[in-house]
Design a protein around this motif. Structure first.
Motif, PDB file in Angstrom:
ATOM      1  N   THR A   1       0.840  -1.191   0.000  1.00 59.18           N
ATOM      2  CA  THR A   1       0.000   0.000   0.000  1.00 59.18           C
ATOM      3  C   THR A   1       0.879   1.247   0.000  1.00 59.18           C
ATOM      4  N   ALA A   2       0.313   2.317  -0.483  1.00 67.36           N
ATOM      5  CA  ALA A   2       0.995   3.606  -0.461  1.00 67.36           C
ATOM      6  C   ALA A   2      -0.028   4.669  -0.097  1.00 67.36           C
ATOM      7  N   GLN A   3       0.426   5.675   0.642  1.00 71.57           N
ATOM      8  CA  GLN A   3      -0.423   6.789   1.008  1.00 71.57           C
ATOM      9  C   GLN A   3       0.210   8.076   0.504  1.00 71.57           C
ATOM     10  N   GLU A   4      -0.628   8.946  -0.047  1.00 68.33           N
ATOM     11  CA  GLU A   4      -0.203  10.284  -0.450  1.00 68.33           C
ATOM     12  C   GLU A   4      -0.667  11.258   0.614  1.00 68.33           C
ATOM     13  N   LEU A   5       0.255  12.072   1.125  1.00 66.52           N
ATOM     14  CA  LEU A   5      -0.073  13.059   2.155  1.00 66.52           C
ATOM     15  C   LEU A   5       0.162  14.461   1.612  1.00 66.52           C
ATOM     16  N   LEU A   6      -0.782  15.363   1.895  1.00 64.07           N
ATOM     17  CA  LEU A   6      -0.702  16.746   1.433  1.00 64.07           C
ATOM     18  C   LEU A   6      -0.955  17.698   2.591  1.00 64.07           C
ATOM     19  N   ARG A   7      -0.440  18.913   2.452  1.00 64.72           N
ATOM     20  CA  ARG A   7      -0.763  20.020   3.350  1.00 64.72           C
ATOM     21  C   ARG A   7      -1.669  20.971   2.584  1.00 64.72           C
ATOM     22  N   VAL A   8      -2.775  21.377   3.192  1.00 63.50           N
ATOM     23  CA  VAL A   8      -3.744  22.240   2.521  1.00 63.50           C
ATOM     24  C   VAL A   8      -3.950  23.487   3.373  1.00 63.50           C
ATOM     25  N   TYR A   9      -3.812  24.648   2.741  1.00 63.76           N
ATOM     26  CA  TYR A   9      -4.038  25.933   3.393  1.00 63.76           C
ATOM     27  C   TYR A   9      -5.317  26.527   2.825  1.00 63.76           C
ATOM     28  N   LEU A  10      -6.262  26.847   3.719  1.00 63.68           N
ATOM     29  CA  LEU A  10      -7.570  27.361   3.321  1.00 63.68           C
ATOM     30  C   LEU A  10      -7.812  28.708   4.002  1.00 63.68           C
ATOM     31  N   PRO A  11      -8.795  29.467   3.523  1.00 63.23           N
ATOM     32  CA  PRO A  11      -9.113  30.730   4.186  1.00 63.23           C
ATOM     33  C   PRO A  11      -9.473  30.496   5.660  1.00 63.23           C
ATOM     34  N   PHE A  12      -9.131  31.461   6.492  1.00 59.43           N
ATOM     35  CA  PHE A  12      -9.416  31.364   7.923  1.00 59.43           C
ATOM     36  C   PHE A  12     -10.921  31.239   8.154  1.00 59.43           C
ATOM     37  N   GLY A  13     -11.282  30.345   9.056  1.00 61.19           N
ATOM     38  CA  GLY A  13     -12.682  30.199   9.434  1.00 61.19           C
ATOM     39  C   GLY A  13     -13.481  29.220   8.601  1.00 61.19           C
TER      40      GLY A  13
ATOM     41  N   ARG B   1     -13.959  15.482   4.413  1.00 58.53           N
ATOM     42  CA  ARG B   1     -13.026  15.097   3.357  1.00 58.53           C
ATOM     43  C   ARG B   1     -12.822  16.280   2.425  1.00 58.53           C
ATOM     44  N   ILE B   2     -11.718  16.261   1.706  1.00 57.87           N
ATOM     45  CA  ILE B   2     -11.393  17.321   0.745  1.00 57.87           C
ATOM     46  C   ILE B   2     -11.190  16.681  -0.622  1.00 57.87           C
ATOM     47  N   ARG B   3     -11.809  17.288  -1.642  1.00 61.89           N
ATOM     48  CA  ARG B   3     -11.602  16.808  -3.012  1.00 61.89           C
ATOM     49  C   ARG B   3     -10.544  17.690  -3.661  1.00 61.89           C
ATOM     50  N   TYR B   4      -9.495  17.044  -4.190  1.00 60.03           N
ATOM     51  CA  TYR B   4      -8.409  17.750  -4.869  1.00 60.03           C
ATOM     52  C   TYR B   4      -8.054  16.982  -6.122  1.00 60.03           C
TER      53      TYR B   4
END
Length: 77
Positions: free
Chosen positions: A23-35, A43-46
């Protein structure tokens, strides 16, 4: 459901190998608007892929670059 723009950065890819499963996992950092209303249950769709949120979102209310940061992951195979 919230829809909008954010900034995505690659974090790392983790592979676990065993005779029974690879198995392999992809990890990401996501920056979104405050609040942005997020929790660890969302979940997040990218780029058409669904990513699970890993841990609680970090809301950064300080300075001129207020934002919400989340770490997300998905199983690749």
């Amino acid at each position: 459901m919230w829809a909008g723009f954010g900034h995505v950065q690659p974090d790392r890819t983790v592979e676990a190998r065993s005779p029974a499963r690879e198995t392999a996992q992809e990890l990401l950092r996501v920056y979104l608007p405050f609040g942005v209303p997020l929790s660890s249950l969302d979940r997040i769709r990218y780029r058409g892929q669904l990513f699970e949120i890993d841990g609680e979102p970090m809301h950064w209310p300080h300075g001129g670059l207020r934002h919400t940061r989340v770490h997300v992951w998905r199983a690749m195979h």
